[in-house]
Design a protein around this motif. Structure first.
Motif, PDB file in Angstrom:
ATOM      1  N   SER A 203       0.985  -1.003   0.041  1.00  0.00           N
ATOM      2  CA  SER A 203      -0.070  -0.045  -0.039  1.00  0.00           C
ATOM      3  C   SER A 203       0.939   1.131  -0.012  1.00  0.00           C
ATOM      4  O   SER A 203       1.830   1.350   0.987  1.00  0.00           O
ATOM      5  CB  SER A 203      -1.001   0.090   1.126  1.00  0.00           C
ATOM      6  N   PRO A 204       0.719   2.081  -1.057  1.00  0.00           N
ATOM      7  CA  PRO A 204       1.489   3.294  -1.046  1.00  0.00           C
ATOM      8  C   PRO A 204       1.205   4.189  -0.107  1.00  0.00           C
ATOM      9  O   PRO A 204      -0.153   4.265   0.326  1.00  0.00           O
ATOM     10  CB  PRO A 204       1.480   3.811  -2.617  1.00  0.00           C
ATOM     11  N   LEU A 205       2.102   5.205   0.403  1.00  0.00           N
ATOM     12  CA  LEU A 205       1.487   6.397   1.171  1.00  0.00           C
ATOM     13  C   LEU A 205       1.636   7.710   0.333  1.00  0.00           C
ATOM     14  O   LEU A 205       2.730   7.987  -0.353  1.00  0.00           O
ATOM     15  CB  LEU A 205       2.432   6.254   2.204  1.00  0.00           C
ATOM     16  N   GLU A 206       0.784   8.602   0.268  1.00  0.00           N
ATOM     17  CA  GLU A 206       0.646   9.741  -0.259  1.00  0.00           C
ATOM     18  C   GLU A 206       1.291  10.787   0.782  1.00  0.00           C
ATOM     19  O   GLU A 206       0.488  11.118   1.860  1.00  0.00           O
ATOM     20  CB  GLU A 206      -0.346  10.206  -0.822  1.00  0.00           C
ATOM     21  N   LEU A 207       2.237  11.665   0.614  1.00  0.00           N
ATOM     22  CA  LEU A 207       3.066  12.614   1.463  1.00  0.00           C
ATOM     23  C   LEU A 207       2.416  13.925   0.992  1.00  0.00           C
ATOM     24  O   LEU A 207       2.903  14.286  -0.260  1.00  0.00           O
ATOM     25  CB  LEU A 207       4.148  12.359   1.758  1.00  0.00           C
ATOM     26  N   PHE A 208       1.978  14.667   2.019  1.00  0.00           N
ATOM     27  CA  PHE A 208       1.574  16.073   1.649  1.00  0.00           C
ATOM     28  C   PHE A 208       2.398  17.038   2.524  1.00  0.00           C
ATOM     29  O   PHE A 208       2.451  17.190   3.572  1.00  0.00           O
ATOM     30  CB  PHE A 208       0.021  16.386   1.888  1.00  0.00           C
ATOM     31  N   GLY A 209       2.810  18.262   1.795  1.00  0.00           N
ATOM     32  CA  GLY A 209       3.503  19.328   2.530  1.00  0.00           C
ATOM     33  C   GLY A 209       2.706  20.539   2.788  1.00  0.00           C
ATOM     34  O   GLY A 209       1.795  20.671   1.892  1.00  0.00           O
ATOM     35  N   CYS A 210       2.792  21.032   3.989  1.00  0.00           N
ATOM     36  CA  CYS A 210       1.941  22.047   4.299  1.00  0.00           C
ATOM     37  C   CYS A 210       2.779  23.129   5.344  1.00  0.00           C
ATOM     38  O   CYS A 210       3.333  22.486   6.087  1.00  0.00           O
ATOM     39  CB  CYS A 210       0.582  21.617   5.091  1.00  0.00           C
TER      40      CYS A 210
END
Length: 248
Positions: A203-210
């Motif tokens: 299962s891939p992981l989506e990484l978001f910057g904020c």
């Protein structure tokens, strides 16, 4: 590795590994701030907050001296938390827009909140050594969340830099060169499968910057409520959560 997040959280709360942080958090708990003179400060490392089957993780920096270090819950009792939890509520991921104490009834829906450093640091600035000493806690947390975790929002460059090696240790492939932090950054981390029977596999992981929800960022408009809501809503959709667009 701990068998449950509850066990991990209990161990985190008892950590005394960094003498500078121990001295500071306990000094703050003794002297207090005048506005909170009647409070009994937590004065210990602050564990993560949220359900053990979260599919979305929010990673900050460290607890605030008179916020999490006072209340014992991440982003609770300070202005940064006011901004974060209001946004989570507006997009349908929290039961209420405020977070003032551990017994205020706040519930997060499919979201867990944590940080790479669990003790309040002087001037809100952990040292690289303190960051690295605390990393095994984040690695353990990520491993325990891995069966359900699908997306992560990292608040700020410090958290981004601290989290990337933790993702690698927890079983995701971090691209090289390492992705650079920016507001709106979006990176897919592929999962390393430990065995053919892993469920769910790969299962891939989506990484978001904020940008971080610090007073400096929110007061100057570098991070607006709309910008924060947009990142949280996009990440929630990636995590499979029923987030709602904010109607204003």
């Amino acid at each position: 590795m701990d068998n449950s997040l509850a066990e991990l959280d209990a161990r985190v709360a008892g950590c005394r590994a960094c003498s500078r942080l121990v001295d500071w958090r306990e000094e703050v708990a003794r002297t207090k701030r005048a506005a909170f003179a009647e409070w009994t400060y937590w004065g210990r490392p602050v564990p993560g907050f949220g359900p053990p089957d979260a599919s979305l993780l929010v990673i900050g920096l460290a607890p605030a001296a008179h916020g999490g270090n006072r209340t014992g819950r991440m982003f609770t009792g300070d202005r940064s938390g006011d901004v974060l939890y209001a946004a989570l509520h507006e997009v349908g991921l929290a039961s209420q827009p405020t977070s003032v104490s551990v017994d205020d009834g706040l519930t997060l829906y499919g979201v867990r909140v944590t940080s790479p450093v669990h003790c309040a640091p002087p001037a809100n600035k952990p040292t690289p050594e303190e960051r690295d000493t605390c990393r095994p806690w984040l690695v353990s947390e990520l491993k325990l969340l891995k069966p359900t975790l699908r997306a992560v929002v990292v608040l700020g460059a410090f958290g981004w830099q601290a989290a990337l090696p933790a993702f690698a240790e927890a079983g995701w492939t971090v691209p090289r060169p390492r992705p650079v932090f920016s507001h709106g950054a979006r990176v897919v981390l592929e999962s390393l499968t430990d065995s053919p029977t892993d469920t769910p596999p790969n299962s891939p992981l989506e990484l978001f910057g904020c940008f971080h929800v610090s007073q400096r960022n929110t007061f100057t408009g570098r991070l607006t409520p709309e910008m924060l809501r947009n990142v949280l809503c996009t990440a929630a959709v990636a995590a499979g959560l029923p987030a709602r667009p904010y109607a204003g």
